[in-house]
Design an enzyme around this catalytic site. Structure first.
Site, PDB file in Angstrom:
ATOM      1  N   GLY A  16      41.212  48.183  44.501  1.00 52.03           N
ATOM      2  CA  GLY A  16      41.074  48.291  43.061  1.00 52.03           C
ATOM      3  C   GLY A  16      40.145  47.810  42.192  1.00 52.03           C
ATOM      4  O   GLY A  16      40.113  46.347  42.973  1.00 52.03           O
ATOM      5  N   GLN A  66      35.454  42.609  36.729  1.00 44.09           N
ATOM      6  CA  GLN A  66      35.261  41.798  38.036  1.00 44.09           C
ATOM      7  C   GLN A  66      33.549  42.504  38.263  1.00 44.09           C
ATOM      8  O   GLN A  66      33.224  42.009  39.519  1.00 44.09           O
ATOM      9  CB  GLN A  66      36.103  42.149  38.949  1.00 44.09           C
ATOM     10  N   CYS A 114      42.873  40.072  45.887  1.00 38.11           N
ATOM     11  CA  CYS A 114      42.316  40.325  45.041  1.00 38.11           C
ATOM     12  C   CYS A 114      40.758  39.752  44.720  1.00 38.11           C
ATOM     13  O   CYS A 114      40.650  38.938  45.640  1.00 38.11           O
ATOM     14  CB  CYS A 114      42.362  39.770  43.351  1.00 38.11           C
ATOM     15  N   LEU A 115      39.656  41.262  44.511  1.00 40.82           N
ATOM     16  CA  LEU A 115      38.618  40.816  45.654  1.00 40.82           C
ATOM     17  C   LEU A 115      37.348  39.471  44.524  1.00 40.82           C
ATOM     18  O   LEU A 115      36.136  39.328  44.917  1.00 40.82           O
ATOM     19  CB  LEU A 115      37.572  41.960  44.971  1.00 40.82           C
ATOM     20  N   HIS A 122      48.476  44.609  38.946  1.00 40.10           N
ATOM     21  CA  HIS A 122      47.816  44.260  39.391  1.00 40.10           C
ATOM     22  C   HIS A 122      46.160  44.425  38.414  1.00 40.10           C
ATOM     23  O   HIS A 122      45.789  43.579  37.647  1.00 40.10           O
ATOM     24  CB  HIS A 122      46.319  44.269  40.436  1.00 40.10           C
ATOM     25  N   GLU A 123      45.679  45.459  38.005  1.00 44.51           N
ATOM     26  CA  GLU A 123      44.312  45.910  37.154  1.00 44.51           C
ATOM     27  C   GLU A 123      44.634  45.775  36.127  1.00 44.51           C
ATOM     28  O   GLU A 123      43.504  45.242  35.610  1.00 44.51           O
ATOM     29  CB  GLU A 123      44.136  47.128  38.110  1.00 44.51           C
ATOM     30  N   HIS A 160      43.623  42.625  34.557  1.00 46.61           N
ATOM     31  CA  HIS A 160      42.622  41.785  34.367  1.00 46.61           C
ATOM     32  C   HIS A 160      42.276  42.571  33.764  1.00 46.61           C
ATOM     33  O   HIS A 160      41.585  40.999  33.096  1.00 46.61           O
ATOM     34  CB  HIS A 160      42.145  42.850  35.802  1.00 46.61           C
TER      35      HIS A 160
HETATM   36 NI    NI Z   1      42.067  42.188  41.712  1.00 49.34          NI
END
Ligand code: NI
Length: 152
Positions: A46, A51, A88-89, A130-131, A134
């Site tokens: 995701g 991000q 997480c990226l 999670h998203e 963000h």
């Molecule tokens: Ni993330």
């Protein structure tokens, strides 16, 4: 279309609150395509707008083979609790165990602005939480309760 650079932990941008999307136009669609490409290129599950440096309430996800694009998503109900590993990226080479709901119902708009609601459990629920975090400047590392099994 383009792969965009992923904003990494330490950059203040990740702590900012993203803004509600009002215009469902080509600009938005281009960002979403770039986000999907960037997510797949980096093998993520995701990605939130912030991000890739875009402070809009937008999320792309691929969970269990299904692709989702969510504009202005909000969790309207949740049930249960599950502990599981997350990554997480924006926080490379790290994993941690986080408690998330077992099931969530998320309300959002599609890329044309139509209202949608989806209920899902497991990885879907975890990824949505999670998203959406963000979008409010929260990272999963703020919520880690323990390290993954077998790691020190
Ligand atoms: Ni993330």
């Amino acid at each position: 279309m383009a792969i965009r650079e992923i904003v990494k932990e330490g950059d203040e941008l990740l702590r900012k609150k993203s803004k509600v999307v009002k215009n469902f136009d080509e600009n938005l669609w281009c960002i979403l395509v770039d986000m999907a490409e960037s997510m797949y290129k980096n093998r993520g599950m995701g990605l939130a707008g912030v991000q890739v440096g875009v402070l809009k309430r937008i999320v792309v996800m691929e969970v269990n083979g299904a692709f989702f694009e969510m504009i202005n998503p909000e969790i309207v109900s949740m049930r249960g609790e599950v502990e599981d590993e997350e990554a997480c990226l924006s926080v490379p080479n790290r994993r941690g165990v986080v408690v998330r709901p077992e099931e969530v119902t998320v309300k959002f708009q599609d890329i044309f602005g139509y209202d949608m609601t989806i209920t899902g459990e497991g990885n879907f629920a975890r990824c949505v939480c999670h998203e959406l975090d963000h979008l409010d400047g929260i990272l999963y590392i703020d919520k880690i309760i323990k390290k993954p099994k077998g790691k020190k």
